[in-house]
Motif scaffolding. Structure first.
Motif, short mmCIF file in Angstrom:
data_model
loop_
_atom_site.label_atom_id
_atom_site.label_comp_id
_atom_site.label_asym_id
_atom_site.label_seq_id
_atom_site.Cartn_x
_atom_site.Cartn_y
_atom_site.Cartn_z
N ASN A 1 58.44 34.38 71.43
CA ASN A 1 57.75 35.63 71.10
C ASN A 1 58.61 36.82 71.54
O ASN A 1 59.11 36.84 72.66
CB ASN A 1 56.39 35.70 71.80
CG ASN A 1 55.46 34.62 71.31
OD1 ASN A 1 55.53 34.18 70.16
ND2 ASN A 1 54.58 34.17 72.17
N LYS B 1 56.78 42.58 74.00
CA LYS B 1 55.82 43.54 73.46
C LYS B 1 56.19 44.95 73.88
O LYS B 1 56.65 45.18 74.99
CB LYS B 1 54.40 43.21 73.92
CG LYS B 1 53.92 41.82 73.51
CD LYS B 1 53.68 41.72 72.03
CE LYS B 1 53.17 40.34 71.68
NZ LYS B 1 52.91 40.19 70.27
N HIS C 1 37.73 44.39 69.76
CA HIS C 1 38.27 43.04 69.57
C HIS C 1 39.78 43.03 69.86
O HIS C 1 40.28 42.14 70.55
CB HIS C 1 37.97 42.57 68.15
CG HIS C 1 38.55 41.24 67.80
ND1 HIS C 1 38.03 40.06 68.28
CD2 HIS C 1 39.62 40.91 67.05
CE1 HIS C 1 38.75 39.06 67.83
NE2 HIS C 1 39.72 39.55 67.08
N LEU C 2 40.50 44.03 69.35
CA LEU C 2 41.95 44.09 69.56
C LEU C 2 42.30 44.41 71.02
O LEU C 2 43.30 43.91 71.54
CB LEU C 2 42.59 45.10 68.62
CG LEU C 2 42.58 44.67 67.14
CD1 LEU C 2 42.99 45.82 66.25
CD2 LEU C 2 43.48 43.47 66.92
N ILE D 1 48.90 45.67 62.08
CA ILE D 1 47.64 45.76 62.83
C ILE D 1 46.86 46.99 62.37
O ILE D 1 45.67 46.92 62.07
CB ILE D 1 47.92 45.80 64.34
CG1 ILE D 1 48.45 44.44 64.82
CG2 ILE D 1 46.65 46.20 65.12
CD1 ILE D 1 49.01 44.46 66.23
N ALA E 1 40.51 43.41 73.56
CA ALA E 1 40.26 42.13 74.24
C ALA E 1 41.42 41.16 74.02
O ALA E 1 41.74 40.36 74.91
CB ALA E 1 38.95 41.53 73.76
N GLU E 2 42.07 41.23 72.86
CA GLU E 2 43.21 40.37 72.56
C GLU E 2 44.52 40.89 73.15
O GLU E 2 45.56 40.24 73.03
CB GLU E 2 43.39 40.23 71.05
CG GLU E 2 42.35 39.39 70.37
CD GLU E 2 42.63 39.23 68.87
OE1 GLU E 2 43.50 39.95 68.32
OE2 GLU E 2 41.98 38.38 68.25
N GLY E 3 44.51 42.08 73.74
CA GLY E 3 45.72 42.67 74.30
C GLY E 3 46.62 43.32 73.26
O GLY E 3 47.77 43.62 73.54
N LYS E 4 46.10 43.56 72.05
CA LYS E 4 46.89 44.18 70.98
C LYS E 4 46.70 45.69 70.89
O LYS E 4 47.40 46.36 70.15
CB LYS E 4 46.54 43.54 69.64
CG LYS E 4 46.93 42.09 69.55
CD LYS E 4 46.57 41.50 68.20
CE LYS E 4 46.95 40.04 68.13
NZ LYS E 4 46.56 39.46 66.85
N TRP F 1 36.17 46.65 65.67
CA TRP F 1 37.55 46.22 65.42
C TRP F 1 38.44 46.54 66.61
O TRP F 1 39.19 45.69 67.09
CB TRP F 1 38.03 46.92 64.14
CG TRP F 1 39.46 46.74 63.76
CD1 TRP F 1 40.01 45.66 63.12
CD2 TRP F 1 40.51 47.68 63.93
NE1 TRP F 1 41.35 45.88 62.90
CE2 TRP F 1 41.68 47.12 63.39
CE3 TRP F 1 40.59 48.96 64.50
CZ2 TRP F 1 42.91 47.77 63.41
CZ3 TRP F 1 41.81 49.61 64.50
CH2 TRP F 1 42.95 49.02 63.96
N HIS F 2 38.34 47.78 67.12
CA HIS F 2 39.14 48.22 68.25
C HIS F 2 38.85 47.39 69.50
O HIS F 2 39.78 46.95 70.19
CB HIS F 2 38.89 49.71 68.50
CG HIS F 2 39.67 50.26 69.63
ND1 HIS F 2 39.12 50.44 70.87
CD2 HIS F 2 40.96 50.66 69.73
CE1 HIS F 2 40.04 50.94 71.69
NE2 HIS F 2 41.17 51.09 71.02
#
Length: 130
Positions: free
Chosen positions: A4, A7, A40-41, A94, A43-46, A37-38
């Motif tokens: 990966n 980031k 969720h992202l 994204i 929480a995913e670290g995005k 949406w925000h």
């Protein structure tokens, strides 16, 4: 060793205004979808938190301080957020899923420069020489 890419943070600027033909109910549904949406992202670290910008403000230049920017201005900035992604293309992908696109807003995604400014290195503020 991970395949990966590292980031980086990218600034997302929310621009524009809601479509005039959208009802307040349609716009509110889009706003609610954005926050889901925000979250969720995040929480995913995005995504990292950002904020909407309030109305009003001041413009500061060497000429002084004036009121503005105004909503009638060509470019309305409504808020800012931070995307965490492996590349600018990934950050744009994204942002392309942002529900607010359907109601007229658009987004600018910019890499965040981690180095201090220098007059000896080309940057955004460097005038074009030619």
């Amino acid at each position: 060793m991970s395949n990966n890419p590292p980031k980086s943070e990218y600034l997302l600027l929310s621009r524009g205004q809601w479509d005039r033909d959208k009802s307040p109910q349609e716009i509110q549904a889009t706003i609610d979808a954005f926050y889901t949406w925000h979250a969720h992202l995040v929480a995913e670290g995005k995504f990292k938190p950002g904020q909407r910008l309030a109305t009003g403000g001041k413009v500061v230049s060497r000429s002084g301080i004036t009121d503005g920017p105004y909503s009638e201005a060509k470019e309305v900035i409504g808020g800012y957020w931070f995307i965490v992604a492996g590349s600018l293309d990934e950050a744009a992908a994204i942002a392309a899923d942002n529900p607010c696109l359907a109601c007229g807003l658009n987004f600018v995604i910019r890499p965040i420069e981690t180095e201090r400014a220098s007059a000896f290195r080309e940057a955004n503020e460097t005038p074009a020489r030619g």
